[in-house]
Design a protein around this motif. Sequence first.
Motif, mmCIF file in Angstrom:
data_model
loop_
_atom_site.group_PDB
_atom_site.id
_atom_site.type_symbol
_atom_site.label_atom_id
_atom_site.label_comp_id
_atom_site.label_asym_id
_atom_site.label_seq_id
_atom_site.Cartn_x
_atom_site.Cartn_y
_atom_site.Cartn_z
ATOM 1 N N MET A 145 0.819 -1.171 0.081
ATOM 2 C CA MET A 145 -0.047 -0.009 0.013
ATOM 3 C C MET A 145 0.870 1.332 -0.099
ATOM 4 N N LEU A 146 2.109 0.970 0.418
ATOM 5 C CA LEU A 146 3.060 2.217 0.480
ATOM 6 C C LEU A 146 3.372 2.672 -0.879
ATOM 7 N N VAL A 147 3.692 1.726 -1.617
ATOM 8 C CA VAL A 147 3.883 1.969 -2.909
ATOM 9 C C VAL A 147 2.781 2.763 -3.794
ATOM 10 N N TYR A 148 1.491 1.949 -3.624
ATOM 11 C CA TYR A 148 0.338 2.614 -4.328
ATOM 12 C C TYR A 148 -0.032 3.874 -3.908
ATOM 13 N N TYR A 149 0.211 4.280 -2.577
ATOM 14 C CA TYR A 149 -0.243 5.455 -2.236
ATOM 15 C C TYR A 149 0.441 6.572 -2.426
ATOM 16 N N GLY A 150 2.005 6.097 -2.517
ATOM 17 C CA GLY A 150 2.987 6.845 -2.648
ATOM 18 C C GLY A 150 3.316 7.303 -3.926
ATOM 19 N N ILE A 151 2.820 6.316 -4.987
ATOM 20 C CA ILE A 151 3.321 6.702 -6.274
ATOM 21 C C ILE A 151 2.061 6.449 -7.440
ATOM 22 N N ILE A 152 1.512 5.329 -7.248
ATOM 23 C CA ILE A 152 0.467 4.729 -8.306
ATOM 24 C C ILE A 152 -0.697 5.759 -8.096
ATOM 25 N N ASP A 153 -1.290 6.132 -6.908
ATOM 26 C CA ASP A 153 -2.280 6.941 -6.769
ATOM 27 C C ASP A 153 -2.201 8.318 -7.207
ATOM 28 N N ARG A 154 -0.982 9.009 -7.413
ATOM 29 C CA ARG A 154 -0.639 10.186 -8.004
ATOM 30 C C ARG A 154 -0.630 10.340 -9.396
ATOM 31 N N ILE A 155 -0.507 9.416 -10.160
ATOM 32 C CA ILE A 155 -0.511 9.132 -11.571
ATOM 33 C C ILE A 155 -2.000 8.619 -12.112
ATOM 34 N N LEU A 156 -3.116 8.472 -11.171
ATOM 35 C CA LEU A 156 -4.217 7.663 -11.865
ATOM 36 C C LEU A 156 -4.954 8.439 -12.807
ATOM 37 N N ARG A 157 -4.691 9.725 -12.856
ATOM 38 C CA ARG A 157 -5.327 10.780 -13.800
ATOM 39 C C ARG A 157 -4.596 11.111 -14.975
ATOM 40 N N GLU A 158 -3.404 10.817 -14.861
ATOM 41 C CA GLU A 158 -2.277 11.236 -15.912
ATOM 42 C C GLU A 158 -2.359 10.462 -17.377
ATOM 43 N N HIS A 159 -1.956 10.848 -18.105
ATOM 44 C CA HIS A 159 -1.867 10.267 -19.528
ATOM 45 C C HIS A 159 -1.126 8.863 -19.445
ATOM 46 N N TYR A 160 -2.052 7.710 -20.078
ATOM 47 C CA TYR A 160 -1.390 6.444 -19.979
ATOM 48 C C TYR A 160 0.187 6.053 -20.189
ATOM 49 N N ASP A 182 -16.261 5.263 -5.793
ATOM 50 C CA ASP A 182 -14.756 5.762 -5.211
ATOM 51 C C ASP A 182 -13.359 5.215 -5.996
ATOM 52 N N PHE A 183 -13.048 5.903 -6.994
ATOM 53 C CA PHE A 183 -12.055 5.187 -7.941
ATOM 54 C C PHE A 183 -10.786 5.053 -7.250
ATOM 55 N N ARG A 184 -10.584 5.870 -6.154
ATOM 56 C CA ARG A 184 -9.263 5.572 -5.504
ATOM 57 C C ARG A 184 -9.273 4.336 -4.589
ATOM 58 N N LYS A 185 -10.339 4.112 -3.943
ATOM 59 C CA LYS A 185 -10.587 2.964 -3.198
ATOM 60 C C LYS A 185 -10.223 1.611 -4.137
ATOM 61 N N THR A 186 -10.987 1.984 -5.418
ATOM 62 C CA THR A 186 -11.182 0.733 -6.225
ATOM 63 C C THR A 186 -10.020 0.179 -6.802
ATOM 64 N N TYR A 187 -9.147 1.458 -7.080
ATOM 65 C CA TYR A 187 -7.712 0.954 -7.782
ATOM 66 C C TYR A 187 -7.107 0.527 -6.661
ATOM 67 N N ALA A 188 -7.101 0.965 -5.319
ATOM 68 C CA ALA A 188 -6.153 0.434 -4.331
ATOM 69 C C ALA A 188 -6.477 -0.941 -4.008
ATOM 70 N N LEU A 189 -8.038 -1.144 -4.178
ATOM 71 C CA LEU A 189 -8.196 -2.872 -4.100
ATOM 72 C C LEU A 189 -7.706 -3.756 -5.216
ATOM 73 N N ALA A 190 -7.665 -3.046 -6.254
ATOM 74 C CA ALA A 190 -7.377 -3.893 -7.464
ATOM 75 C C ALA A 190 -5.658 -3.963 -7.330
ATOM 76 N N PHE A 191 -5.023 -2.864 -6.855
ATOM 77 C CA PHE A 191 -3.487 -3.036 -6.750
ATOM 78 C C PHE A 191 -3.127 -4.123 -5.834
ATOM 79 N N GLY A 192 -3.986 -4.046 -4.553
ATOM 80 C CA GLY A 192 -3.814 -5.056 -3.665
ATOM 81 C C GLY A 192 -3.949 -6.458 -3.863
#
Length: 210
Positions: free
Chosen positions: A1-16, A108-118
Amino acid sequence: MLVYYGIIDRILREHYTMQITVTVGLMIFLGAITQLAWQARPRAISYSFIQGTIQFGGYTIALSRLTSAIISLIIIMIISFFLSKTWPGRTMRATSDDFNAASLMGVDFRKTYALAFGLGSSLTAIAGGLLMSFQQVDPTMGLRFGLLSWCILALAGLGSIPGLLISGLIIGIGESLAMTFWDPRARSLIIYLIFILVLWLRPRGLFGRK
């Protein structure tokens, strides 16, 4: 979760392209850290609790491989049920299909993406544990299996878990036939030939949704 919230969560709305660049860079970075910590030489567990072989139709099957296959099938059925019959699973599918529409419907897309990542990280850990029951592993093998996974996913098409099973069987049978009747070094060649041929004839995959 540290990797997700520290890095992945910050680029969810960025270009692919940004998402791909960051995640590939993260993979390389974590691989390098792993090699520094445990070195790059292959490792295996000293004792496997799944030992022995069985005979089936003139073929010898290692119990460790058979057990891993059965456990994998059970996990696939559980994941299929989760994605199709539960609310969190449905929100994951909805977010995957249309990010903005799912958000407008209250997901809540942030929680959904966190669940998918986990969930994805957990499945990767289980796969690694099963793999160690019958072969050696090393820090660089993730790239090989990652490319193989992409081939199976592209072959099946998006949105079909049964399609993934069938595509995996196609790849596995093709690989085994190449090693048996041609040359063991041709296993990767056959995989990518099947991959290219199917995408050429059916770009959305064998079982992909329109």
